[in-house]
Design a protein around this motif. Sequence first.
Motif, short mmCIF file in Angstrom:
data_model
loop_
_atom_site.label_atom_id
_atom_site.label_comp_id
_atom_site.label_asym_id
_atom_site.label_seq_id
_atom_site.Cartn_x
_atom_site.Cartn_y
_atom_site.Cartn_z
N PRO A 160 10.72 1.10 -9.49
CA PRO A 160 10.92 2.53 -9.83
C PRO A 160 11.89 3.24 -8.90
CG PRO A 160 8.58 1.96 -9.75
CD PRO A 160 9.32 0.81 -9.14
N VAL A 161 12.25 2.60 -7.76
CA VAL A 161 13.19 3.24 -6.85
C VAL A 161 14.60 2.67 -6.99
CG1 VAL A 161 11.41 3.83 -5.19
CG2 VAL A 161 12.61 1.66 -4.94
N HIS A 162 14.83 1.84 -8.00
CA HIS A 162 16.18 1.36 -8.28
C HIS A 162 17.04 2.55 -8.72
CE1 HIS A 162 18.83 -1.92 -10.35
NE2 HIS A 162 19.56 -0.92 -9.88
N LEU A 163 18.14 2.76 -8.02
CA LEU A 163 18.93 3.96 -8.24
C LEU A 163 19.42 4.07 -9.69
CD1 LEU A 163 20.21 6.46 -7.03
CD2 LEU A 163 22.16 5.07 -6.32
N ALA A 209 8.48 12.08 -2.04
CA ALA A 209 7.52 10.98 -1.90
C ALA A 209 8.13 9.80 -1.16
CB ALA A 209 7.03 10.54 -3.28
N LEU A 210 9.40 9.51 -1.42
CA LEU A 210 10.07 8.40 -0.75
C LEU A 210 10.26 8.68 0.73
CD1 LEU A 210 12.69 7.51 -3.50
CD2 LEU A 210 10.95 5.96 -2.60
N PHE A 214 0.83 -1.20 0.00
CA PHE A 214 0.00 0.00 0.00
C PHE A 214 0.87 1.26 0.00
CE2 PHE A 214 -2.37 3.42 2.04
CZ PHE A 214 -3.55 3.41 1.31
N VAL A 215 1.90 1.28 0.84
CA VAL A 215 2.79 2.44 0.89
C VAL A 215 3.53 2.59 -0.43
CG1 VAL A 215 4.84 3.41 2.01
CG2 VAL A 215 3.03 2.38 3.38
N PHE A 216 3.91 1.46 -1.02
CA PHE A 216 4.59 1.48 -2.31
C PHE A 216 3.71 2.12 -3.38
CE2 PHE A 216 5.90 -0.70 -6.28
CZ PHE A 216 7.20 -0.22 -6.34
N VAL A 217 2.44 1.71 -3.43
CA VAL A 217 1.49 2.29 -4.39
C VAL A 217 1.27 3.77 -4.08
CG1 VAL A 217 -0.91 2.22 -5.17
CG2 VAL A 217 0.36 0.09 -4.86
N LEU A 218 1.26 4.11 -2.81
CA LEU A 218 1.07 5.50 -2.40
C LEU A 218 2.22 6.37 -2.93
CD1 LEU A 218 -1.08 6.95 -0.63
CD2 LEU A 218 0.55 6.79 1.26
N ILE A 219 3.43 5.86 -2.87
CA ILE A 219 4.59 6.60 -3.39
C ILE A 219 4.44 6.83 -4.90
CG2 ILE A 219 7.08 6.44 -3.84
CD1 ILE A 219 7.31 4.93 -1.18
N LEU A 220 4.03 5.79 -5.61
CA LEU A 220 3.86 5.92 -7.05
C LEU A 220 2.74 6.91 -7.38
CD1 LEU A 220 4.23 2.22 -8.29
CD2 LEU A 220 5.97 4.00 -8.10
N VAL A 274 1.11 12.62 -9.35
CA VAL A 274 0.59 13.99 -9.23
C VAL A 274 1.74 14.99 -9.14
CG1 VAL A 274 -1.57 13.25 -8.20
CG2 VAL A 274 0.35 13.79 -6.71
N ARG A 275 2.92 14.56 -9.59
CA ARG A 275 4.09 15.42 -9.76
C ARG A 275 4.74 15.86 -8.45
NH1 ARG A 275 4.96 16.01 -14.84
NH2 ARG A 275 3.27 16.03 -16.38
N LEU A 276 4.54 15.08 -7.39
CA LEU A 276 5.35 15.30 -6.20
C LEU A 276 6.74 14.72 -6.48
CD1 LEU A 276 5.20 16.27 -3.18
CD2 LEU A 276 4.88 13.86 -2.58
N PRO A 277 7.81 15.46 -6.23
CA PRO A 277 9.15 14.93 -6.51
C PRO A 277 9.37 13.58 -5.84
CG PRO A 277 9.27 17.26 -6.00
CD PRO A 277 7.85 16.85 -5.75
N LEU A 278 10.01 12.66 -6.57
CA LEU A 278 10.18 11.30 -6.08
C LEU A 278 10.93 11.27 -4.75
CD1 LEU A 278 9.90 8.28 -6.39
CD2 LEU A 278 11.91 8.29 -7.90
#
Length: 436
Positions: free
Chosen positions: A390-393, A35-36, A17-23, A28-32
């Motif tokens: 999507p969070v792979h550096l 969001a992380l 759920f948190v993972f989907v929330l980050i995506l 909505v264009r919040l910087p990654l």
Amino acid sequence: MTMDFFFTISPVFRILFVFVLILAACKVRLPLGIALVIGGLIIDLWAGKQGVAVLADFGASLRQPELWLLILNITLILEFGYFMATERNSQVILNASCRLGGRNGRALSLVLIPAAMGLVPMPGGALFSAPFVGKTVSDTPVPEAWKVIVNYWFRHVFEYWWPLYPVVIVALSIFSLPAWQFFALQMPFTLVSLAAGWFFLLRRRLYLLADDVSPEAGDNGRLFTVLQPIFIVVICTLFLPEWIKYVLPAASSTLDKLLGMFAGLVISLLMVAWRSRGDHEARLFQHLASEKTLNVVFTLGGVMVFQAMLGASGLLPEAGRQLGHSMVPVEFVIGFLPFLAGLVTGIAVGFAGPSFPLVVGLAAASPHLSQASALVLAFSMGYAGMMISPVHLCYILTRRYFQCGLMPTYIYLLPCVLAVVSWGVLVHFFLRFLGW
């Protein structure tokens, strides 16, 4: 509905759920990076910790010397990459690849350059090869998403077994397989990755990459001069950590490697600055405050904070124990645990460290599973989760470099990942059939 209800929800669901929330926040264009950080705070809070404890974990994540040294290294790598991508330097390297590959020299360089630079694990190492990939196809009408995956995919083809990678060291220490058996099981994954990359990424574009004109005669001396800074970074990253350990015995192995890399980058950049004095094109730190550099730095900080907060929450081991005691087939659990960990953390050690001890325990408790069959299934699934995360550096940095969104890249990435997973599943069942 009381607050206690939220803490009885499955840890697997909480993580997803948190993972989907980050995506969704990124959508909505919040910087990654932001969001992380928010996701890390939520997941630690949802693990049942009080606000003070969550803030303490957040403060501890910011106090990691590895975080700040990694940010410094990434900044230097970006500047190093800008220098290596100058017209003069890029042309020297591309000519050398063309001489080696003949008509298909450019296609060969798209494989060799990222793969060769991937032999030495470097945080953000994809930034070294991305400028070369971009330069190789600068006059070719190919999508930016394709460039991203070419650089990203071939950058990781040795991570299954190359002994310098932390994930290999962790796997060797957890699985009680003889080293020769581990390498025999894992090395074919590299061949599968190369074949998948050629079939899904390069094969249909060979006609675009083909060179009708023979490459110019090379200047090997000039090639050595261009590559010398890379050799210095590689050598320092490989050999300096052992010396640093004597000077800083309390430092972590990650910090030792980052310090070794930092020393190599400083030496290389000083050498570049000396050779380039008076050359405006190659002047260093022109891009230090650029949007691309700042985006990468803030995103990297968010990745590191999120990984630290996820580890502090303790949810991943809890999710593994819950799945292990459920009625779910053991093969599914052995594949799902590394996949989930790889998807959420985006790093190889992130899927190996939390899940492999559970995988070994599940394999030992199952009469029809061996460590060998569990290894190939768990590693291939963990690798798949890490590569599509999507969070792979490396994924983030490569997309940032080519200014490309996430979804278009999956068109090129997913077939390659599925090829690796298919091989892992096939070998898993083959070993089970043989009783190995």
